[in-house]
Scaffold this active site. Structure first.
Site, PDB file in Angstrom:
ATOM      1  N   ASP A 136      19.576   7.604  22.124  1.00 34.06           N
ATOM      2  CA  ASP A 136      18.342   7.974  22.810  1.00 34.06           C
ATOM      3  C   ASP A 136      18.617   8.514  24.210  1.00 34.06           C
ATOM      4  O   ASP A 136      17.908   9.405  24.685  1.00 34.06           O
ATOM      5  CB  ASP A 136      17.395   6.780  22.875  1.00 34.06           C
ATOM      6  CG  ASP A 136      16.671   6.557  21.557  1.00 34.06           C
ATOM      7  OD1 ASP A 136      15.948   7.463  21.115  1.00 34.06           O
ATOM      8  OD2 ASP A 136      16.840   5.483  20.959  1.00 34.06           O
TER       9      ASP A 136
ATOM     10  N   ARG B 124      16.747  -7.228  17.198  1.00 34.47           N
ATOM     11  CA  ARG B 124      16.116  -6.153  17.956  1.00 34.47           C
ATOM     12  C   ARG B 124      14.694  -6.001  17.438  1.00 34.47           C
ATOM     13  O   ARG B 124      14.484  -5.630  16.283  1.00 34.47           O
ATOM     14  CB  ARG B 124      16.862  -4.823  17.842  1.00 34.47           C
ATOM     15  CG  ARG B 124      16.125  -3.725  18.632  1.00 34.47           C
ATOM     16  CD  ARG B 124      16.951  -2.498  18.890  1.00 34.47           C
ATOM     17  NE  ARG B 124      17.143  -1.687  17.699  1.00 34.47           N
ATOM     18  CZ  ARG B 124      17.657  -0.446  17.722  1.00 34.47           C
ATOM     19  NH1 ARG B 124      18.030   0.090  18.868  1.00 34.47           N
ATOM     20  NH2 ARG B 124      17.816   0.232  16.610  1.00 34.47           N
TER      21      ARG B 124
ATOM     22  N   ASP C 143       9.437 -18.025  17.242  1.00 40.29           N
ATOM     23  CA  ASP C 143       8.994 -19.179  16.455  1.00 40.29           C
ATOM     24  C   ASP C 143       9.860 -19.397  15.219  1.00 40.29           C
ATOM     25  O   ASP C 143       9.943 -20.518  14.702  1.00 40.29           O
ATOM     26  CB  ASP C 143       7.533 -19.018  16.046  1.00 40.29           C
ATOM     27  CG  ASP C 143       6.566 -19.260  17.195  1.00 40.29           C
ATOM     28  OD1 ASP C 143       7.017 -19.708  18.275  1.00 40.29           O
ATOM     29  OD2 ASP C 143       5.360 -18.989  17.030  1.00 40.29           O
TER      30      ASP C 143
ATOM     31  N   GLN D  94      17.197  -2.568  26.506  1.00 42.46           N
ATOM     32  CA  GLN D  94      17.925  -1.337  26.224  1.00 42.46           C
ATOM     33  C   GLN D  94      17.617  -0.267  27.262  1.00 42.46           C
ATOM     34  O   GLN D  94      16.456   0.015  27.569  1.00 42.46           O
ATOM     35  CB  GLN D  94      17.593  -0.819  24.826  1.00 42.46           C
ATOM     36  CG  GLN D  94      18.329  -1.579  23.738  1.00 42.46           C
ATOM     37  CD  GLN D  94      18.336  -0.813  22.422  1.00 42.46           C
ATOM     38  OE1 GLN D  94      17.458  -1.014  21.598  1.00 42.46           O
ATOM     39  NE2 GLN D  94      19.322   0.041  22.241  1.00 42.46           N
TER      40      GLN D  94
ATOM     41  N   HIS E 279      14.762   0.273  13.711  1.00 45.07           N
ATOM     42  CA  HIS E 279      15.162   1.428  12.906  1.00 45.07           C
ATOM     43  C   HIS E 279      15.683   1.020  11.534  1.00 45.07           C
ATOM     44  O   HIS E 279      16.582   1.660  10.999  1.00 45.07           O
ATOM     45  CB  HIS E 279      16.227   2.240  13.644  1.00 45.07           C
ATOM     46  CG  HIS E 279      15.703   3.029  14.802  1.00 45.07           C
ATOM     47  ND1 HIS E 279      14.774   4.037  14.665  1.00 45.07           N
ATOM     48  CD2 HIS E 279      15.976   2.956  16.126  1.00 45.07           C
ATOM     49  CE1 HIS E 279      14.497   4.562  15.844  1.00 45.07           C
ATOM     50  NE2 HIS E 279      15.208   3.913  16.759  1.00 45.07           N
TER      51      HIS E 279
ATOM     52  N   GLU F 287      17.749   3.455  27.658  1.00 44.58           N
ATOM     53  CA  GLU F 287      17.829   4.545  26.692  1.00 44.58           C
ATOM     54  C   GLU F 287      17.324   5.884  27.213  1.00 44.58           C
ATOM     55  O   GLU F 287      17.258   6.850  26.449  1.00 44.58           O
ATOM     56  CB  GLU F 287      17.022   4.181  25.442  1.00 44.58           C
ATOM     57  CG  GLU F 287      17.466   2.887  24.776  1.00 44.58           C
ATOM     58  CD  GLU F 287      16.717   2.609  23.495  1.00 44.58           C
ATOM     59  OE1 GLU F 287      17.196   3.026  22.438  1.00 44.58           O
ATOM     60  OE2 GLU F 287      15.637   1.976  23.562  1.00 44.58           O
TER      61      GLU F 287
END
Length: 318
Positions: free
Chosen positions: A236, A130, A144, A208, A105, A210
């Protein structure tokens, strides 16, 4: 001569000058030994001596959130301003234990994540990325880059949790992660032969919770090998319950309290995000192991609005 960090020194420079500390753009500082002392230069970071280059970086956050008697709760912050100075400040001087580099987000792209990892991984607050979604390609890329703690959004079932873990594990070691022979994650292959077999032990996988479905599946999700923590997403979850924009609704808070209780019973860690400090303390009282107590944008907005209102009100009285 060139110090290990890459800084060039003049061969006829006086000893006093050679003893100076030179800061390298990559974040290293090198002190060149004066004449008569050991010839090798010592490289270190602002946070202290480097970890052994041949070993996988120890993830103190992964250990820090592990539920146990007397656990020191881990306090963090969400970030979305895609700013290296914010990441550096949080990691090195804020006193926080962890912070999120949000790709879901916020406008953080893969290059932004790299820069924020570079300025923060020698600090005291662990950078947690995230990812935008629970899919293996982006997970592979952030791993990586050297990321060791990942939050996977919108995980509703044990199967989705298994897919998240598999994205962080190499083939024959429980996963499907693509193999890059040398990159930032293994010190560019120069001195870290153990990374491929030992990396998983230092990767922290956070999923998460949600939706109502995810809450219903807490025990099954927590039972997946390789899941370190279940993170309650109040915004959420409230939307899933028909209370969008109102995570403080009594029904939502009851659902969250039940989720914390059930996560605790599984032995896995629980996490939470809220800018409401009363709610953050409520979550900690319920046994939550790590809590983000706001975001960079939220704190900046609140401080600016407060200062604006204060000084406009003051000026009206002049």
């Amino acid at each position: 001569s060139i110090c290990p960090g890459g800084s060039r020194t003049h061969p006829r420079a006086p000893a006093a000058m050679l003893a100076r500390r030179c800061v390298i753009s990559a974040g290293f500082a090198c002190r060149v030994a004066p004449a008569g002392q050991v010839a090798a230069a010592r490289c270190f970071t602002a946070a202290g001596p480097p970890e052994e280059a041949s070993q996988v970086r120890r993830n103190a956050f992964k250990e820090g959130i592990r539920p146990r008697p007397g656990q020191r709760r881990q306090i963090g912050l969400w970030t979305g301003l895609r700013n290296t100075q914010v990441a550096e400040m949080i990691s090195h001087v804020s006193g926080l234990d962890w912070f999120v580099i949000d790709m879901e987000h916020s406008p953080n792209e893969i290059g932004d994540v790299l820069l924020q990892l570079q300025v923060s991984q020698r600090g005291k607050a662990e950078p947690v990325v995230r990812v935008p979604w629970n899919e293996p390609v982006m997970v592979k890329r952030v791993l990586d880059l050297g990321c060791q703690s990942i939050i996977f959004p919108w995980v509703n079932t044990a199967e989705e949790a298994e897919a998240a873990v598999a994205a962080t594990r190499y083939p024959t070691l429980g996963g499907i992660r693509g193999v890059m022979s040398l990159a930032r994650m293994n010190n560019y292959g120069a001195a870290n032969p153990h990374y491929f077999k030992e990396a998983a032990g230092q990767i922290c996988n956070i999923v998460q919770i949600e939706t109502v479905m995810a809450v219903d599946n807490i025990e099954a999700i927590a039972a997946v090998d390789g899941i370190d923590a279940l993170f309650i997403g109040p915004s959420d979850l409230s939307a899933s319950m028909g209370h969008i924009g109102n995570p403080g609704h009594p029904e939502v808070k009851d659902k969250i309290a039940d989720a914390f209780k059930r996560i605790k019973a599984t032995g896995k860690a629980s996490g939470f995000l809220t800018a409401n400090h009363a709610d953050a303390k409520w979550a900690l009282e319920l046994g939550c192991n790590f809590v983000a107590v706001g975001s960079d944008m939220q704190m900046l907005t609140a401080a600016v609005r407060s200062a604006s209102a204060d000084f406009h009100a003051f000026c009206e009285k002049l």
